[in-house]
Design a protein around this motif. Structure first.
Motif, mmCIF file in Angstrom:
data_model
loop_
_atom_site.group_PDB
_atom_site.id
_atom_site.type_symbol
_atom_site.label_atom_id
_atom_site.label_comp_id
_atom_site.label_asym_id
_atom_site.label_seq_id
_atom_site.Cartn_x
_atom_site.Cartn_y
_atom_site.Cartn_z
ATOM 1 N N GLU A 140 31.717 17.802 31.362
ATOM 2 C CA GLU A 140 31.127 20.177 31.228
ATOM 3 C C GLU A 140 30.036 19.717 31.912
ATOM 4 O OE1 GLU A 140 32.250 20.807 27.050
ATOM 5 O OE2 GLU A 140 31.018 22.133 27.499
ATOM 6 N N LYS A 141 29.348 20.731 32.231
ATOM 7 C CA LYS A 141 28.010 20.731 32.383
ATOM 8 C C LYS A 141 27.445 22.058 31.991
ATOM 9 C CE LYS A 141 29.842 19.646 37.101
ATOM 10 N NZ LYS A 141 31.241 19.699 36.438
ATOM 11 N N SER A 142 25.961 22.225 31.863
ATOM 12 C CA SER A 142 26.091 23.910 31.148
ATOM 13 C C SER A 142 26.704 25.283 31.479
ATOM 14 C CB SER A 142 24.328 23.391 30.865
ATOM 15 O OG SER A 142 24.109 23.644 32.370
ATOM 16 N N GLN A 143 26.750 25.500 32.836
ATOM 17 C CA GLN A 143 27.739 26.102 33.676
ATOM 18 C C GLN A 143 28.408 25.525 34.687
ATOM 19 O OE1 GLN A 143 24.255 28.633 34.917
ATOM 20 N NE2 GLN A 143 23.046 27.054 35.265
ATOM 21 N N ASN A 144 29.305 27.074 34.894
ATOM 22 C CA ASN A 144 30.105 26.311 35.430
ATOM 23 C C ASN A 144 31.601 25.194 35.677
ATOM 24 O OD1 ASN A 144 29.157 28.524 37.095
ATOM 25 N ND2 ASN A 144 27.795 27.482 38.805
ATOM 26 N N THR A 145 31.588 24.625 34.542
ATOM 27 C CA THR A 145 32.051 23.241 34.024
ATOM 28 C C THR A 145 33.872 23.677 34.753
ATOM 29 O OG1 THR A 145 31.152 22.940 32.093
ATOM 30 C CG2 THR A 145 33.728 22.053 32.210
ATOM 31 N N PHE A 188 31.634 17.071 45.288
ATOM 32 C CA PHE A 188 30.594 17.974 45.242
ATOM 33 C C PHE A 188 30.455 17.348 43.668
ATOM 34 C CE2 PHE A 188 28.790 21.761 44.059
ATOM 35 C CZ PHE A 188 27.464 21.930 44.525
ATOM 36 N N GLN A 189 30.878 17.624 42.816
ATOM 37 C CA GLN A 189 30.252 17.521 41.613
ATOM 38 C C GLN A 189 29.696 15.905 41.442
ATOM 39 O OE1 GLN A 189 33.301 18.924 38.657
ATOM 40 N NE2 GLN A 189 34.218 20.434 39.810
ATOM 41 N N ASN A 190 29.580 15.531 41.865
ATOM 42 C CA ASN A 190 29.673 14.258 41.761
ATOM 43 C C ASN A 190 28.046 13.757 42.559
ATOM 44 O OD1 ASN A 190 30.616 12.343 39.253
ATOM 45 N ND2 ASN A 190 32.390 13.556 40.993
#
Lengths: 424, 371
Positions: A92-97, A108-110
């Motif tokens: 989970e990220k602060s946005q665009n999870t 890209f997510q890593n």
């Protein structure tokens, strides 16, 4: 600052839906192969044997078995003070999870994980191929060519080329054109889904295409790099490489290991395949047993007949049982007098005494015609088949079945009983 | 666990003949996939003993190699670890270990600097599974000074190679006779002892002052009337492999389903160094009956009532009967072997015919032309 010349990113999040009940509750890279191995052991062993000691494993679909298998990476010597193996699930990220929506999106997510190692090159691997390959040689090639991207390719028979992503190269092996599953292939060089990117090219393209839905290497990143005029080269690989994406190709690849001199030789000393394994006891073959043309892993106890089969660790095959042309995975129990013909039995399954599995003629599957399209009967992890029943060919079974699931004690060819998955 | 472990693995035994020429007894391959010391180490590890010292001397290289990493037995922790102590030259002494008590004396610092109240001492050549928590509970319950783990051997066993123990009705040891000519009873010492750490230090120091070096004769036998030395009777399988014959029989015991069930199919498991060998392969023409085979073997011939260790190769038309093949043995085509132990890495050339007798097992130790 930690600095690694090349790190590997291993894509292991896919379901591998065409393996049917074998991937019902584990990702395809976690499926057993060749008796004692799991599919992911091949790319992981290739990494450490090639001197790549930093590997990010991207997981998503049913990761429990895969996580347990990888652990801290001790089995592959990938437990390192710096680097080693890191399991990378979506987070989970602060946005665009989001989940991993495509192969390139997962990488890209890593980006932060990769950046922490300051790599010059990134090796992109998938966790569902059986092969031995020295990535160090491929890196040497990448450097010598001054490439931005190198794609490992393999010559396939021309008539099979329409099934693959085909690359067309010039006389220097620089790729001039891509054809995705072409009806009229211009070459027979198929992409193996193994890439080396120079860090700049990877970061730039991932960032530029970050908003593409389901961003994928084959569909988006490589064409993007190509259009931009990056130097993309084909690294032709000539060893054994097998995509075990379907039940029949999975069965064939296993059975090739049994050949007198297998094309894919696990007995070579210089390129060992490692797996998560504690020391297991020797296998026992009893006085009345008969074993021929088979490979057997540690700890199995054989009292019956095993003919042309691949048997995993800690399997018990009872007196008078006959196992023919089958793959029996870890911890399975085949009780006395049971008969199996062309069966894939996943981990921990149990066949009741006297049951006959894999008999009669082929019939079209009533369950999933695309997945079950051969005469193999497939029985999922932890399934139980009661004593004294008869099961036909091209059948799918998953779960603890009872005599009531077999009207008149029979399950005809093409049939199915799916009772598993209630826990999920 | 309130004890440290000390494994005595330094000894040799001439009655192992060629088999101990290049390895310590504790490093002898056992039961296809293991080495003798694995059984002691696995029992200690499963009993949650955290600090374990292995005292080595004779042919220690083989043992050091096997113990090159402590991770296989789950040692190697921040709290605790596996320590290898060969004899060493110090400012005070340049002696080899002159006996078991002397080897403990030379490592007294290790014992002194531990804080666990008890010490478990065991030999490296015993084949068993034992929960040391039970032995310790017995030791405390009995108010014993020293507990000796003993085993009532099956009827008909030749006990002349053991220390035979006599006890009173309360299991207090009255007498220990080492390697008796004529044995009185079948209760033998397993070479496994539990003792309070402070008492061990005291006894070992006294031994050293008096130039005494042997744990059994100079401590157990000498102190049996003044100290309360008790026998803990082990119920499950135990054997030791101090002779070729015992080594052969102990390996063959694993063909018995009950023995396999005890060691292989019940927790805790026996740990060993992992080798990542491929599965064992049965080629056309192979016939295997009543045999144990470790990983990585390739079978083309016939194997009957035998134990094959890792990576053995059996050629076409060869027959292996009632034999034990240690690691990485290569048997050419058309070989006949019966009642043999073939040493590790040996090559038996095509057509050879080697036959031993059931009461006189032939040891085959051929130089390996492959190296």
């Amino acid at each position: 600052m930690i600095k690694k010349e090349m790190i590997a990113m291993l894509l292991a999040g896919g379901q591998g839906s065409r393996l049917g009940v074998l991937t019902a509750n584990m990702a395809k890279p976690a499926v057993a192969f060749g008796g004692k191995y799991r599919i992911i052991d091949f790319p992981l062993s290739n990494c450490i044997n090639s001197g790549v000691d930093t590997v990010g494993v991207l997981t998503q679909y049913q990761p429990l078995r895969l996580n347990a298998h990888i652990g801290v990476g001790v089995s592959w010597d990938l437990d390192r003070n710096e680097g080693g193996v890191t399991v990378l699930p979506p987070y989970e990220k602060s946005q665009n999870t989001d989940w991993y929506t495509g192969t390139a999106n997962a990488i890209f997510q890593n980006l932060a994980y990769m950046e922490s190692y300051h790599p010059d090159y990134v090796l992109i691997l998938s966790g569902d191929h059986i092969y031995k390959m020295d990535y160090e040689l491929m890196l040497g090639y990448h450097k010598a060519k001054g490439a931005d991207v190198t794609i490992a390719t393999m010559a396939v028979p021309m008539e099979e080329a329409p099934r693959f992503g085909i690359v067309v190269t010039d006389e220097e092996s620089r790729i001039t054109e891509f054809q995705e599953k072409p009806a009229q292939p211009k070459s027979n060089l198929a992409s193996m889904g193994i890439y080396i990117f120079s860090w700049k090219a990877l970061k730039e393209s991932l960032t530029a295409l970050q908003d593409v839905p389901g961003c994928d290497f084959g569909k988006h990143i490589i064409p993007y790099c190509h259009e931009k005029g990056e130097r993309i080269f084909s690294y032709e690989f000539s060893g054994y490489w097998k995509d075990v994406g379907t039940l029949s190709s999975y069965w064939e690849a296993n059975m090739e290991l049994v050949d007198l001199v297998p094309v894919f030789n696990l007995y070579e000393e210089f390129w060992k395949i490692y797996t998560h394994f504690s020391a297991k006891p020797p296998q026992y073959i009893s006085a009345e047993a008969h074993v021929e043309r088979s490979i057997l892993a540690e700890g199995s106890e054989i009292y019956g007949q095993v003919i042309h089969s691949v048997i995993g660790p800690n399997v018990t095959i009872g007196k008078g049982a006959v196992v023919r042309d089958s793959i029996i995975m870890e911890e399975c129990v085949i009780e006395d007098g049971a008969q199996l013909d062309r069966v894939i039995l996943a981990d921990g399954a149990r066949i009741g005494a006297g049951s006959v599995v894999g008999t009669g003629d082929y019939a079209e599957s009533t369950f999933d015609k695309k997945v079950y399209a051969s005469d193999l009967t497939v029985i999922g992890e932890g399934s139980v088949i009661p004593a004294g029943v008869t099961v036909g060919r091209n059948v799918a079974i998953w779960g603890e079945t009872e005599p009531a699931d077999y009207p008149d004690g029979r399950l005809e060819s093409g049939g199915h009983v799916i009772k598993g998955g209630s826990r999920a | 666990m309130k004890a440290i472990g000390i494994v005595l693995a330094g000894g040799n035994n001439k009655r192992m003949r060629e088999l101990s020429r290049k390895r310590a007894i504790a490093a002898m391959p056992m039961a296809g996939s293991y080495r003798a010391i694995d059984f002691a180490l696995s029992s200690l590890s499963a009993s949650r003993v955290k600090r374990v010292a292995v005292l080595t001397q004779y042919n220690s290289r083989s043992l050091n190699e096997h113990l090159s990493s402590s991770k296989w037995w789950d040692f190697g922790r921040k709290q605790g670890g596996l320590y290898l102590f060969p004899p060493t030259i110090t400012a005070e002494s340049s002696d080899w270990y002159r006996g078991t008590a002397d080897s403990l004396y030379q490592n007294l610092d290790f014992i002194r600097e531990s804080h666990e109240p008890y010490v478990i001492i065991c030999s490296g050549d015993g084949i068993y599974k034992l929960d040391f928590n039970e032995v310790l509970a017995y030791h405390v319950d009995k108010g014993a000074d020293i507990t000796v783990v003993c085993k009532e051997m099956p009827e008909g066993t030749d006990v002349s190679r053991f220390g035979v123990v006599k006890t009173d009705e309360n299991d207090r040891i009255l007498q220990i006779e080492e390697k008796p000519v004529q044995a009185d009873g079948r209760l033998v010492s397993c070479g496994i002892y539990v003792i309070r750490r402070r008492l061990l230090i005291e006894l070992i120091e006294k031994c050293a002052e008096e130039d005494r070096y042997d744990f059994v004769s100079d401590i157990l036998i000498r102190y049996r009337t003044v100290k309360n030395i008790c026998a803990y009777r082990m119920k499950s399988y135990w054997n030791s492999i101090s002779t070729v014959d015992a080594y052969y029989r102990t390996n063959m015991d694993f063909l018995d389903p009950e023995v396999r069930r005890h060691f292989f199919k019940t927790n805790p498991e026996v740990f060993s160094r992992v080798f990542d060998n491929p599965p064992t392969k049965y080629n056309p023409g192979s016939v295997v009956r009543d045999s144990l085979l470790a990983s990585g073997c390739i079978i083309n011939g016939t194997v009957e009532h035998s134990v094959l260790f890792k990576k053995c190769y059996i050629g076409n038309g060869s027959v292996i009967k009632n034999s034990i093949l240690l690691d990485d043995v290569y048997i050419g085509d058309g070989v006949y072997l019966e009642n043999c132990i073939v040493d590790g890495h040996s090559t038996v050339r095509a057509g050879e015919h080697i036959v031993g007798q059931p009461d006189n097992i032939r040891v085959v130790a051929a130089e390996d032309p492959r190296i």
